[in-house]
Write a protein that holds these residues in place. Structure first.
Motif, short mmCIF file in Angstrom:
data_model
loop_
_atom_site.label_atom_id
_atom_site.label_comp_id
_atom_site.label_asym_id
_atom_site.label_seq_id
_atom_site.Cartn_x
_atom_site.Cartn_y
_atom_site.Cartn_z
N ASP A 192 0.81 -1.23 0.00
CA ASP A 192 0.00 0.00 0.00
C ASP A 192 0.84 1.27 0.00
OD1 ASP A 192 1.03 -0.21 2.51
OD2 ASP A 192 -0.89 -0.19 3.57
N SER A 193 2.15 1.14 -0.27
CA SER A 193 3.07 2.29 -0.35
C SER A 193 3.10 3.10 0.94
CB SER A 193 2.71 3.20 -1.53
OG SER A 193 2.78 2.50 -2.75
N SER A 194 2.92 2.41 2.06
CA SER A 194 2.99 3.09 3.36
C SER A 194 4.31 2.76 4.05
CB SER A 194 1.82 2.66 4.24
OG SER A 194 1.92 1.28 4.58
N TYR A 195 4.53 3.37 5.22
CA TYR A 195 5.74 3.12 6.00
C TYR A 195 5.36 2.75 7.42
CZ TYR A 195 8.23 5.44 2.19
OH TYR A 195 8.75 5.78 0.96
N THR A 196 6.14 1.88 8.01
CA THR A 196 5.98 1.53 9.42
C THR A 196 7.18 2.06 10.18
OG1 THR A 196 4.75 -0.49 8.88
CG2 THR A 196 5.69 -0.33 11.09
N LEU A 197 6.91 2.85 11.22
CA LEU A 197 7.97 3.43 12.04
C LEU A 197 7.98 2.72 13.40
CD1 LEU A 197 7.33 7.23 11.35
CD2 LEU A 197 8.94 5.72 10.19
N LEU A 224 4.10 2.81 14.47
CA LEU A 224 3.15 3.68 13.78
C LEU A 224 3.21 3.43 12.28
CD1 LEU A 224 1.19 6.17 13.94
CD2 LEU A 224 3.21 7.58 13.46
N ASP A 225 2.02 3.21 11.68
CA ASP A 225 1.90 3.10 10.22
C ASP A 225 1.46 4.45 9.68
OD1 ASP A 225 2.55 0.36 10.06
OD2 ASP A 225 0.52 -0.18 10.66
N THR A 226 2.16 4.93 8.67
CA THR A 226 1.85 6.24 8.12
C THR A 226 2.28 6.31 6.66
OG1 THR A 226 2.14 8.63 8.49
CG2 THR A 226 4.08 7.23 8.79
N VAL A 227 2.00 7.44 6.02
CA VAL A 227 2.45 7.68 4.64
C VAL A 227 3.31 8.95 4.65
CG1 VAL A 227 0.51 6.55 3.53
CG2 VAL A 227 0.33 8.98 4.12
N PHE A 228 4.21 9.03 3.69
CA PHE A 228 5.10 10.18 3.57
C PHE A 228 5.10 10.70 2.14
CE2 PHE A 228 7.41 8.24 7.30
CZ PHE A 228 7.17 9.30 8.17
N PRO A 229 5.44 11.96 1.94
CA PRO A 229 5.47 12.53 0.59
C PRO A 229 6.77 12.23 -0.15
CG PRO A 229 5.99 14.24 2.16
CD PRO A 229 5.68 13.01 2.97
N PHE A 230 7.28 11.01 0.00
CA PHE A 230 8.46 10.62 -0.75
C PHE A 230 8.37 9.14 -1.09
CE2 PHE A 230 9.66 10.38 3.76
CZ PHE A 230 10.13 9.07 3.87
#
Length: 359
Positions: A200-205, A226-232
């Motif tokens: 899903d093109s997300s990131y897990t921190l 934390l699962d989130t999305v970033f502008p990169f």
């Protein structure tokens, strides 16, 4: 329609080129294997992985060194034609020198088209497999300089940093994102580990912290995960040289456009990769003309003299290609000029040698 002369020379042109590739590829694999065998055995690399690596290795270096192989193969078989006085027989029958060159140019066109397909699509896939194997097995336990301490500006306001990024596993250590408005930092994100989720093109921190800078005091937010999305994109976290080599023609053009929009300082490196995918195939024509002009004359020293001249010219061509490419990557020198300069210089040399050979 191709004449008997055309078919004869074209068959020798392509046949000798392929034969030279087939002869040198096992030598290259043997030398590389002898150098890497201890680490392959130490890391207990599966045989299928080694086989895939050397398939990628073959494609990767065939694309890199094909101009030299082509140049030597043309000198080799044309020298044999000259020593057997076949060139004299062709020209004495009323065939002009330019007509004699026609099958060579047809062969160069076939090689050029093949090299374009190889460089634009097949070599990037091979480069990806080649580099992933190297980072996973041959540099296991080490932090490669190209993957360490990646600091990037991703837009006008945001900067990211990761101390180490594993391309194969899509994870990084010690990630930070700093957001500025003007000259003031508004907030800073940090995590001990970041993982890219391709689905899903997300990131897990992991061990996530966010410090929001206030006028009088700061606010600190913390999360274990934390699962989130970033502008990169994930490519922003990958090694600079590695990512450019693994993108096909369309992907590389899109990637360069995104990097220009971000104001990346590595544009020259990406541009060098892009322009070389055009300049190297075109060099097939130039090196073919030089090789024919040098070797179509029967010399007292025979084939050995022609091969010595050919190797010297080939080494100078590769030297020019490397030195100007490196200059463009590490300075403000134009990548277009750097990648096409060897073709321009050797193109002038080809015209000069062709005029002398025609006489």
């Amino acid at each position: 329609m191709l004449s008997i002369l055309d078919k004869y020379i074209l068959k020798r042109y392509l046949g000798t080129f392929l034969l030279l590739l087939l002869l040198f590829i096992p030598i290259g694999i043997t030398v590389n294997l002898a150098e890497k065998i201890d680490k392959i055995l130490e890391n207990e690399v599966p045989f299928i992985e080694v086989a895939k690596y050397y398939l990628d290795f073959t494609i990767y270096f065939a694309n890199l060194l094909f101009p030299l192989f082509l140049f030597l193969s043309v000198i080799w078989f044309t020298s044999k034609l000259a020593n057997n006085t076949e060139v004299i027989a062709f020209l004495s029958s009323g065939v002009s020198y330019y007509r004699f060159l026609r099958p060579y140019m047809i062969g160069a066109t076939i090689v050029c088209v093949g090299a374009l397909i190889l460089g634009m699509y097949l070599a990037p896939m091979a480069s990806k497999g080649f580099n992933e194997f190297k980072y996973k097995y041959l540099k296991k336990g080490k932090q490669d300089r190209a993957q360490s301490n990646m600091y990037r500006q991703i837009n006008d306001n945001d900067y990211i940093y990761v101390s180490y990024f594993n391309v194969k596993e899509k994870t990084g250590n010690n990630f930070t994102l700093e957001h500025f408005e003007g000259n003031e930092m508004k907030y800073k994100l940090s995590a001990s580990r970041i993982r890219y989720n391709e689905k899903d093109s997300s990131y897990t921190l992991y061990n996530y912290k966010k410090r929001i800078v206030g006028e009088n005091d700061d606010r600190l937010l913390k999360e274990t995960k934390l699962d989130t999305v970033f502008p990169f994109e994930m490519e922003d976290l990958t090694p600079v040289e590695y990512i450019a080599e693994t993108l096909n023609f369309t992907e590389l053009n899109d990637f360069i456009q995104r990097e220009k929009a971000k104001g990346s300082s590595y544009i020259n490196r990406y541009e060098v990769v892009r322009y070389k995918r055009w300049s190297l195939p075109v060099s097939a024509y130039i090196l073919t003309v030089i090789a024919v002009a040098v070797s179509s004359v029967k010399r007292r020293g025979g084939m050995g003299v022609n091969l010595a001249i050919g190797i010297a010219i080939g080494m100078v061509f590769i030297f020019f290609d490397k030195i100007f490419g490196t200059m463009a990557e590490q300075s403000t020198f134009s990548p277009f000029i750097a990648t096409w300069f060897p073709n321009i210089v050797f193109g002038i040399l080809a015209i000069y040698l062709l005029k002398n050979a025609k006489r």
